[in-house]
Design a protein around this motif. Structure first.
Motif, short mmCIF file in Angstrom:
data_model
loop_
_atom_site.label_atom_id
_atom_site.label_comp_id
_atom_site.label_asym_id
_atom_site.label_seq_id
_atom_site.Cartn_x
_atom_site.Cartn_y
_atom_site.Cartn_z
N ASP A 278 0.96 -1.16 -0.03
CA ASP A 278 -0.01 0.01 -0.09
C ASP A 278 0.82 1.28 -0.10
O ASP A 278 0.59 2.27 -0.73
N ALA A 279 1.95 1.29 0.84
CA ALA A 279 2.75 2.41 0.93
C ALA A 279 3.43 2.76 -0.50
O ALA A 279 3.51 3.84 -0.88
N CYS A 280 3.94 1.68 -1.15
CA CYS A 280 4.53 1.63 -2.40
C CYS A 280 3.45 2.04 -3.49
O CYS A 280 3.77 3.21 -4.14
N TYR A 281 2.19 1.76 -3.44
CA TYR A 281 1.18 2.32 -4.36
C TYR A 281 0.92 3.54 -4.00
O TYR A 281 0.72 4.44 -5.01
N VAL A 282 0.83 4.14 -2.76
CA VAL A 282 0.59 5.61 -2.47
C VAL A 282 1.75 6.43 -3.01
O VAL A 282 1.46 7.39 -3.79
N GLU A 283 2.91 6.03 -2.93
CA GLU A 283 4.13 6.54 -3.37
C GLU A 283 4.03 6.79 -5.11
O GLU A 283 4.45 7.76 -5.67
#
Length: 186
Positions: free
Chosen positions: A119-124
């Motif tokens: 999820d963090a990677c996707y937000v970035e």
């Protein structure tokens, strides 16, 4: 005065001490803002190495510009304005933005559950889909907690323009996140 006493002083007092030649005061200010400036540069560039370079350049510009620093401006906002300019210059020099393993490393994914890391990677990645102006407004507001008027001041635009950039950026992020839910199986 020992560094422990300096660390409790306001930015304004530390700047005064730096101007009087007390080197230890600069160390305290640099320590106080380094991590936050680095995160900002990382979110702007999407690249850990570029963020480190931009952070270093930001602090160099801060040292060089300290004589012209006007006390009526908050030091933190002034420092972020310099970082913003440095990151903009970075993009002028290099138009490529890289997203990959560095995103996971910088977010400390090894300490998180796999789903949170994804999820963090996707937000970035979604942040990097924004225009530079939108991304900058979103990062300053939500990652660093600046108020609209402070963002406007840092970017040299009106409060209405800052609100517009923020709204457009948030709308685009929402679209990106919603379109990605199906792709990620959520």
């Amino acid at each position: 005065m020992g560094k422990d006493g300096w660390s409790k002083q306001s930015d304004r007092h530390l700047v005064e001490r730096i101007r009087k030649g007390e080197r230890g005061a600069w160390d305290i200010l640099a320590e106080r803002y380094y991590d936050e400036i680095f995160r900002y540069c990382w979110y702007r560039t999407g690249n850990e190495s570029a963020a480190a370079d931009c952070t270093q350049e930001t602090f160099l510009h801060m040292i060089q510009g300290l004589a012209g620093y006007a006390d009526e401006h908050r030091f933190r906002a002034w420092a972020f304005r310099i970082a913003s300019n440095v990151c903009t210059d970075y993009f002028r020099r290099k138009r490529a933005v890289c997203v990959g393993e560095e995103v996971l490393e910088a977010q400390g994914a090894e300490d998180r559950a796999l789903g949170q890391a994804e999820d963090a990677c996707y937000v970035e990645a979604a942040l990097l889909s924004l225009t530079e102006a939108q991304r900058e407004a979103v990062i300053l507001k939500f990652y660093h907690g600046f108020k609209i008027r402070e963002i406007a001041q840092m970017l040299g635009i009106s409060s209405a323009a800052a609100k517009g950039r923020l709204k457009q950026g948030m709308d685009r992020l929402k679209e990106e996140m919603e379109s990605g839910k199906g792709e990620r199986g959520n």
